[in-house]
Design an enzyme around this catalytic site. Structure first.
Site: not given
Ligand SMILES: [Zn+2]
Length: 336
Positions: A2-3, A313, A50
């Site tokens: 989810p962004e 990331r 977010k």
């Protein structure tokens, strides 16, 4: 993952419940006792980057929680009580087997606010973070998407930890919300992320973003910094860098203002398209994220990148479309 755009959709789904009272609870949160939501009124919802915020009040009209008998037990519960709380809802899928998600919360633009102490009269906000797999379901429970070992995919009892809601709230209007894999915490002040750092806000401040990007740090680190790019996650990072033809490890100070402006344009455009697609039920098309080849047919490189000691990331880039800057490349105009 989810962004910002997906969290906006969750906000959209939750909004119709504002003004309703919680009449029944369920779920298996370790940190928040689901029963503590009983009889509370959902009074507001906001989205910042977010994170989703839900304001609950014990009374339909009152905002102030001063002298509220609920304040003290909730505060203690939040800090001290690590015991498992159960409150069975009538649906079998809310049976507790798991608990809160162990997924690390990742980027956190509101960390500085987490230590807020509850003050008399403060608003009570539930802060919902979605980690990597969090979701909210409205009026239905998440079901197993694959058959179990006996081949019965209609098995009503969820088998995986992510099929157990951490919180279920049934509202007076007869609908309900089921929260999966969310990390939730009470906050006792208004969520105050400035909309100027929210990539999906009309008030997003490009100058502030450009200034942050123009530092000597690799741009792929700065893009994930929620202080400047609230709502920006790993997918948007990879896609915006590819579309701007910028190598993820390029120091922003070497890129020059026009290229940084193009990067910010791609961030905003990709996020806005994604958001629009969420509402239209279409999948956002990615060109580099999790791809083996770029649209030009070149081999894509994948590596975990992040600040030393920080969260690394997975990053995808095309060495041909996004060549690395050489250190002796002349410096261009600096963003002010
Ligand atoms: Zn390429």
């Amino acid at each position: 993952m989810p962004e910002g755009p997906l969290v906006r959709k969750f906000h959209h789904l939750v909004s119709p419940f504002v003004g309703q009272q919680v009449v029944k609870t369920g779920g298996s949160s370790k940190k928040l006792n689901p029963t503590s939501f009983q009889s509370l009124w959902l009074q507001d919802t906001q989205v910042h980057g977010k994170k989703l915020f839900l304001r609950f009040d014990p009374d339909e009209e009152t905002v102030s929680l001063r002298n509220s008998p609920l304040s003290e037990p909730l505060r203690k519960g939040e800090q001290k009580n690590k015991a498992r709380h159960h409150q069975e809802a009538s649906d079998p899928s809310s049976r507790s087997l798991g608990g809160d998600s162990a997924v690390p919360s990742g980027d956190d633009g509101l960390q500085c606010l987490r230590g807020d102490t509850p003050a008399g009269g403060a608003e009570r906000w539930l802060q919902v973070s979605f980690g990597l797999f969090g979701s909210i379901w409205v009026n239905e429970f998440s079901r197993a998407k694959k058959a179990n070992k006996r081949g019965d995919w209609r098995d009503p009892i969820p088998r995986c930890f992510w099929h157990h809601p951490v919180l279920v709230l049934h509202f007076s209007g007869s609908g309900f919300l089921a929260f999966y894999n969310c990390q939730m915490a009470w906050r006792f002040s208004s969520p105050v992320v400035s909309p100027t750092s929210d990539i999906l806000s009309e008030k997003f401040h490009r100058g502030q973003a450009l200034e942050a990007l123009g530092r000597e740090l690799p741009v792929c680190y700065t893009l994930l910094d929620q202080r400047y790019f609230s709502g920006l996650g790993n997918i948007i990072k990879n896609e915006a860098l590819f579309r701007a033809r910028i190598h993820p490890l390029s120091p922003g100070s070497l890129l020059g203002l026009p290229r940084l402006e193009a990067l910010v344009d791609h961030v905003v455009a990709f996020s806005a398209d994604w958001l629009q697609g969420k509402f239209q039920g279409t999948q956002q098309h990615t060109q580099i994220y999790q791809k083996e080849q770029c649209p030009g047919g070149h081999q894509v490189v994948k590596e975990s990148l992040g600040p030393p000691g920080g969260f690394q990331r997975l990053t995808w880039w095309c060495p041909q479309c996004q060549p690395r800057l050489s250190a002796d490349e002349p410096k261009q105009v600096q963003p002010s």
